[in-house]
Design a protein around this motif. Sequence first.
Motif, PDB file in Angstrom:
ATOM      1  N   ASN A 152       0.802  -1.229   0.000  1.00 29.69           N
ATOM      2  CA  ASN A 152       0.000   0.000   0.000  1.00 29.69           C
ATOM      3  C   ASN A 152       0.832   1.275   0.000  1.00 29.69           C
ATOM      4  O   ASN A 152       0.284   2.368  -0.030  1.00 29.69           O
ATOM      5  CB  ASN A 152      -0.978   0.005   1.176  1.00 29.69           C
ATOM      6  CG  ASN A 152      -0.287   0.139   2.523  1.00 29.69           C
ATOM      7  OD1 ASN A 152       0.942   0.194   2.612  1.00 29.69           O
ATOM      8  ND2 ASN A 152      -1.079   0.191   3.578  1.00 29.69           N
ATOM      9  N   GLY A 153       2.180   1.144   0.012  1.00 31.95           N
ATOM     10  CA  GLY A 153       3.033   2.314  -0.119  1.00 31.95           C
ATOM     11  C   GLY A 153       3.567   2.497  -1.517  1.00 31.95           C
ATOM     12  O   GLY A 153       4.353   3.417  -1.769  1.00 31.95           O
ATOM     13  N   ASP A 154       3.136   1.631  -2.448  1.00 33.48           N
ATOM     14  CA  ASP A 154       3.660   1.651  -3.813  1.00 33.48           C
ATOM     15  C   ASP A 154       2.565   1.928  -4.829  1.00 33.48           C
ATOM     16  O   ASP A 154       1.374   1.896  -4.518  1.00 33.48           O
ATOM     17  CB  ASP A 154       4.323   0.304  -4.146  1.00 33.48           C
ATOM     18  CG  ASP A 154       5.581   0.058  -3.336  1.00 33.48           C
ATOM     19  OD1 ASP A 154       6.239   1.040  -2.960  1.00 33.48           O
ATOM     20  OD2 ASP A 154       5.888  -1.115  -3.050  1.00 33.48           O
ATOM     21  N   CYS A 155       3.009   2.147  -6.063  1.00 28.43           N
ATOM     22  CA  CYS A 155       2.117   2.257  -7.210  1.00 28.43           C
ATOM     23  C   CYS A 155       2.517   1.193  -8.231  1.00 28.43           C
ATOM     24  O   CYS A 155       3.704   0.863  -8.371  1.00 28.43           O
ATOM     25  CB  CYS A 155       2.205   3.643  -7.846  1.00 28.43           C
ATOM     26  SG  CYS A 155       1.599   4.975  -6.790  1.00 28.43           S
ATOM     27  N   TYR A 156       1.535   0.672  -8.946  1.00 30.29           N
ATOM     28  CA  TYR A 156       1.778  -0.414  -9.887  1.00 30.29           C
ATOM     29  C   TYR A 156       1.037  -0.153 -11.189  1.00 30.29           C
ATOM     30  O   TYR A 156       0.012   0.549 -11.219  1.00 30.29           O
ATOM     31  CB  TYR A 156       1.309  -1.758  -9.310  1.00 30.29           C
ATOM     32  CG  TYR A 156       2.015  -2.170  -8.040  1.00 30.29           C
ATOM     33  CD1 TYR A 156       3.119  -3.017  -8.073  1.00 30.29           C
ATOM     34  CD2 TYR A 156       1.570  -1.728  -6.797  1.00 30.29           C
ATOM     35  CE1 TYR A 156       3.763  -3.405  -6.910  1.00 30.29           C
ATOM     36  CE2 TYR A 156       2.212  -2.104  -5.627  1.00 30.29           C
ATOM     37  CZ  TYR A 156       3.306  -2.942  -5.693  1.00 30.29           C
ATOM     38  OH  TYR A 156       3.946  -3.315  -4.536  1.00 30.29           O
TER      39      TYR A 156
END
Length: 848
Positions: A410-414
């Motif tokens: 939930n701290g990343d973007c994909y």
Amino acid sequence: MKGVDDAFLGVGDKPGLDIWCIMGTNVVPIAKNLYGKFYTGNCYIVLSTAELKRRSRQHNVHYWVGEEAKEEHCVMASDKAFELDAALGSQAVQYKEMQGGESDKFLSYFRPCIIPVQGSFSSHWRRSAEECDQTTMFRCEGEHVARVTEVPFSRNSLDHKAVFIVDTPLKIFLFSGCNSSVQTRAKALDVIKHLRENRHCGRCEIGIIEDGKLVGDSDAGEFWNLFGGYAPIPRDVPDAANGELMTTTSKKLFWINKRKLVPMDTHLLDREMLKSDRSYILDCGTEIYLWLGMATLVSERKTSVTVLEDYVRSQGRSSIGHTVITTEGHEIADFKLQFQHWPKNVVQKLYEAGREKVAAIFKHQGYDVAEIPEDKPQQSISSNGSLKVWLVDRGSVTLLCTEEQEELYNGDCYIVQYSYVEDGKDHNLFFSWSGQNSVQEDRLASVSLMSSMSDSVKGPAVVGQVSEAREPELFFLVFKSLIIFKGGRSAAYKNSVNRTEGYQKDRAALFRVQGLRHDCSRAVQVDLIASSLNSSHCYILQDGASFFTWTGSLSSPTEHVILDRMMNKLFPLKQSFLLKEGSEPDHFWKTLEGRSEYSKEKCVKGWPADPRLYTCTFQQFFGIPILQAKEVFTFCQDDLATEETLIMDCSEEIYVWVGLHSGVTSKEHALDIGKMFLQAGNAQDGRRSIVDTTVYAVAEGDEPAFFTSFFNWDSSKQVAAVLGNSFERKLAMLKGISPKLEAPDRSLRRSSSRRPGTLSEPITPEQHQPAARRTFGPASASVGRVAKERSGSSSALSPSPVTPSWSPRSRGSSSPSSPSTPVIARRLFPSTLHAASATATGSPARRR
């Protein structure tokens, strides 16, 4: 029913239209073959019944007043419309429709148009035989609904801003004013087709005349001979803007107190100002609303309707603007948007929310209660596709290996790519997913990177922007099994000030487990506290080497099966202690930092919102482009005009549909328009955030099944490859001419020699060349100019701000016979991060 005309008994049970004509003191039903034929000497009552997705019916009552109707018939139509509303349970919305000033909603019921007929309904049989033997002239306006008005057969009736139809016994002529839009001309062709089929039995020639063009045009010579020869048309005079003045008039709110209007403060309109035991008039200029509180008496409501009529008459606006009557709890969206604050209607009906609670009570008391069957998700996309996931980190992307692609943080973007085959054709669905704790830098980069990567694949591609906790069902369907951990792997997140402790295998953690069905599930790591629990869900609690599976008292057996499968996926070969709600040991609560209150209410999934279609245009206000959205009522596939950008609003999801000639330059541009639509508050739920709504971008000709399901889709109408604008396409079909095809070097449908089902590899930003950046529009010199502006030396790779230039004139007033140079708009919004300036690693990387 007492006080209700017998003609209204039992109506409104089926979707569709019911129409009555006021004749003397009687209400006479109209035969369906005469729907859409209104006589100027009569008044009509029209009931529209629609079946909503929440399994209820929506009723709209319109009473239409002809310009030659008697006053007593107008009063009777108003009274009978009120009776019809009472017969429908006082849940209908009432509209007054004056001839020539009908609302778009009313006109949308009678496609392609209504053409008021002089006289009264009693003269119908005499006039039917005469219609084909005379020459008539019509003025046609409107882009999604045709406003057709019969005008005197004279050269003086012509002007440059409208489209005119001259219907003669042997030929129908279409005259297009030079300032008329392409969509209006296309809509006029629908009217001509209607006239040819109904007045000429399908046997009639069609002549097309363009304003200002005479040389070598036999149709033009024949047309002007009808008027005694050619003569120039005077320059258009601006309209005496009664309507424009009213749009700038401030709102006025009145409370109706014993037939008197009591003014109220309108500095800040709020829902709390409206009391249930009162009636109010809200004057917004072009629209005047009468709001009836649910606690008002029937006699008070009738009096309020009379007061409304008197108010409109006293303002001298009987033939200008629209009047709408609505009852508390059944307000239309346009009325709600007049208020600064209008709370969302989240209160469920008793039979919807109560049935779950009653079942839960019996289950607690030991009774065997059958589960209420839940609606299964529609199979809106093939389940046999292939999945790829990239991690976004500071403008670069890293492809995750197969074992890692179903594990997000939930701290990343994909960026997610799902490739599948539909109707024998390759399709690609891209998502840009942003975790709740991701950094702004990665969020901006992920959208730009996704847009560029989707442009490089072969076959149709649809893109969607998604935020954590607001994912649509479609997102989980492509994953089948998904785990969302706390924390992040990107360098941008690790260096951010909002960084929190992420998931660690040897630490305690709590996962909420949910599923759409047995083969589509997800586990989301939640805060390690008791308040994270919910009786409707199942959970997995990890405490070092100990594992607990917890089932809420309101969870279903299907969810229990999903819980077991997710336990095996998260912690293979580990044994867990099964706990039912209420039988937890002290160690369980100790791990969750002690007992505390948590939700024990059944999570009842709300009914899906009914889709609504809007056109989007931009108007310049002090040099700033402002989005203007206008609803398209009773929409159909034909409303998707190639010159336009439209938005399908489904509340939690919106689809930005982009026509090939609309001037939108990229998918990222289309997503930006969707964001502006949400922020403008034009939608059915008012102002919304991009975080709460999934936004898709869909190009003309590339519509996937999960978009076409909103229409009665006819694949034979899918003329995305046909050359020309909407007017030229319709003219070719009307005249039976074989349409020419565009050169297929366009953004989203590059021709491919691959067999359907073979994997389509997107070009990563490192491989992507700026000059190859494609647009939604057709190949042309304009496209080349845009590409040239975006290419050049290496210094051109960095984004530079571009002056906004897209305006409504890019859609409309160009000549339909010369579409060789379509308008391609520059980017409307400030540049963010472009994939051309990013780097990427294409090989899969494992999580450390």
